[in-house]
Scaffold this active site. Structure first.
Site, PDB file in Angstrom:
ATOM      1  N   ASP A  62      17.654   4.690  19.145  1.00  0.00           N
ATOM      2  CA  ASP A  62      16.762   5.739  19.645  1.00  0.00           C
ATOM      3  C   ASP A  62      15.582   5.232  20.474  1.00  0.00           C
ATOM      4  OD1 ASP A  62      18.395   7.443  18.243  1.00  0.00           O
ATOM      5  OD2 ASP A  62      17.039   7.628  16.520  1.00  0.00           O
ATOM      6  N   TRP A 101      17.185  18.069  18.360  1.00  0.00           N
ATOM      7  CA  TRP A 101      16.243  17.968  17.254  1.00  0.00           C
ATOM      8  C   TRP A 101      16.790  18.762  16.085  1.00  0.00           C
ATOM      9  CZ3 TRP A 101      12.530  14.548  17.870  1.00  0.00           C
ATOM     10  CH2 TRP A 101      12.071  14.258  19.150  1.00  0.00           C
ATOM     11  N   HIS A 153     -20.494   4.389   5.259  1.00  0.00           N
ATOM     12  CA  HIS A 153     -19.903   5.082   4.131  1.00  0.00           C
ATOM     13  C   HIS A 153     -20.296   6.559   4.143  1.00  0.00           C
ATOM     14  CE1 HIS A 153     -19.158   1.335   1.377  1.00  0.00           C
ATOM     15  NE2 HIS A 153     -18.436   1.324   2.486  1.00  0.00           N
ATOM     16  N   GLY A 180      16.247   4.661   9.187  1.00  0.00           N
ATOM     17  CA  GLY A 180      17.278   5.637   8.914  1.00  0.00           C
ATOM     18  C   GLY A 180      17.724   5.550   7.472  1.00  0.00           C
ATOM     19  N   GLU A 191     -21.705   8.471   1.846  1.00  0.00           N
ATOM     20  CA  GLU A 191     -23.032   8.781   1.325  1.00  0.00           C
ATOM     21  C   GLU A 191     -24.106   8.503   2.371  1.00  0.00           C
ATOM     22  OE1 GLU A 191     -20.694   7.021  -2.229  1.00  0.00           O
ATOM     23  OE2 GLU A 191     -20.695   6.906  -0.041  1.00  0.00           O
ATOM     24  N   ALA A 221      21.817  13.620  11.116  1.00  0.00           N
ATOM     25  CA  ALA A 221      22.302  13.471  12.489  1.00  0.00           C
ATOM     26  C   ALA A 221      23.774  13.840  12.559  1.00  0.00           C
ATOM     27  CB  ALA A 221      22.109  12.033  12.980  1.00  0.00           C
ATOM     28  N   CYS A 267     -20.657   2.932  -4.276  1.00  0.00           N
ATOM     29  CA  CYS A 267     -20.531   1.483  -4.432  1.00  0.00           C
ATOM     30  C   CYS A 267     -21.829   0.882  -4.947  1.00  0.00           C
ATOM     31  CB  CYS A 267     -20.102   0.836  -3.124  1.00  0.00           C
ATOM     32  SG  CYS A 267     -21.265   1.044  -1.750  1.00  0.00           S
ATOM     33  N   SER A 320      14.924  -8.988  10.105  1.00  0.00           N
ATOM     34  CA  SER A 320      14.537 -10.395  10.084  1.00  0.00           C
ATOM     35  C   SER A 320      14.710 -11.013  11.472  1.00  0.00           C
ATOM     36  CB  SER A 320      15.385 -11.172   9.070  1.00  0.00           C
ATOM     37  OG  SER A 320      16.769 -11.027   9.351  1.00  0.00           O
ATOM     38  N   GLU A 335      10.215   6.341   8.432  1.00  0.00           N
ATOM     39  CA  GLU A 335      10.841   7.473   9.131  1.00  0.00           C
ATOM     40  C   GLU A 335      12.351   7.347   9.318  1.00  0.00           C
ATOM     41  OE1 GLU A 335       9.379   9.427  12.443  1.00  0.00           O
ATOM     42  OE2 GLU A 335       7.365   9.754  11.651  1.00  0.00           O
TER      43      GLU A 335
END
Length: 316
Positions: free
Chosen positions: A195, A165, A44, A248, A46, A157, A69, A218, A246
């Site tokens: 991508d 870019w 930690h 789309g 401390e 895009a 803590c 899924s 990030e």
């Protein structure tokens, strides 16, 4: 306390499920010890600062970004006890610890031992640095940041999906720093298939801080990727306190529609695209009044020719 907060920021994205804490020990106007939570949560802050201070800690003041803590762990002693044993005379605490194992008892133990305690200086800064830990403690889910790189007319895009870019190298470097501060980075299935992004950190010296990669789907995923079936499922991931979304547009909308975005990073390039791909999909908004008062601007900066605007979700 500002120095302690800067130290705490070094651990963001590396300490979960522990909070990234910073500690500075001052004696007679001179800093004698510095520490911050190390990767994996131990030692930690401390403990690190006290080790550096040594005997100089006696009758010194400790500035710590989170209440020390009070519970003993198999991984180490309670920081409140360490501060008492070292002879610290005063402790300034930015934020009370919401963890029920401490939550006020750390400060109480210090005061019982005769240590002067102040709580509150640097509170807002501590809330930001420890946003992931605090979100997990208070709501049971990670803190979610949505990052978008936009043209002036709100496109991410060209019509064919080409986005390399939109922003310049300075903005992209800043985005990589944000990756380094996250345990998980997530994109939609469309972005993954189109991508094949690496989503790693390519900043010199920080390459080892690339976050875990996930895709909102899924279905099956490539090796090295985690499938997340729904935005809410990020709450079930262990040792994940900071999620960076990030892309789309549909993925962004999915998180926004269920109010699961806590922070927006909008990188805007001085270009116009015209017909192109929208930054965000349909949010199901039927009343414009419902869109107001939800976001608060907290930072704006110039990154080369691009601009970064940071917003935080306004919550009750």
């Amino acid at each position: 306390m500002g120095a302690a907060l800067a130290l705490a920021a070094r651990g963001v994205g590396r300490t979960a499920p522990n909070p990234p804490v910073g500690c500075v020990i001052v004696k007679e106007g001179r800093i004698v010890g510095r520490g911050w939570t190390q990767p994996g949560g131990r030692p930690h802050a401390e403990a690190g600062a006290l080790t550096q201070a040594g005997d100089a800690a006696r009758n010194a003041t400790a500035y710590v970004t989170l209440e020390p803590c009070a519970h003993v762990s198999p991984r180490g002693p309670a920081c409140a006890d360490l501060l008492i044993a070292a002879g610290i005379s005063r402790v300034a605490i930015a934020l009370r610890d919401p963890d029920p194992r401490t939550d006020g008892s750390g400060a109480a133990r210090l005061e019982t031992a005769g240590v002067a305690v102040t709580i509150g200086p640097g509170r807002s800064g501590a809330e930001r640095v420890m946003a992931g830990f605090l979100m997990r403690q208070r709501t049971g889910r990670p803190h979610v940041t949505l990052k978008l790189a936009l043209s002036l007319d709100g496109r991410i895009a060209l019509p064919d999906g080409n986005s390399r870019w939109i922003t310049g190298k300075e903005a992209r470097a800043h985005a990589h720093l944000e990756r380094a501060r996250s345990e998980l980075i997530l994109v939609g299935r469309g972005t993954l298939d189109a991508d094949r992004p690496k989503l790693d950190v390519r900043l010199p010296g920080l390459e080892d801080r690339s976050p875990r990669r996930a895709v909102l789907t899924s279905g099956e995923t490539p090796k090295g990727w985690t499938a997340i079936p729904s935005p809410g499922a990020v709450a079930e991931l262990e040792r994940i306190d900071h999620v960076l979304v990030e892309g789309g547009a549909r993925t962004a909308a999915a998180f926004l529609e269920i109010d699961l975005v806590d922070r927006l990073l909008l990188y805007t390039a001085p270009i116009l695209i015209g017909t192109g791909r929208d930054a965000i999909g349909d949010l199901g908004l039927s009343n414009l009044a419902d869109a107001h008062g939800r976001w608060r601007a907290v930072d704006t900066r110039q990154l080369g020719s691009d601009r970064l605007d940071v917003y935080e979700r306004v919550r009750g």
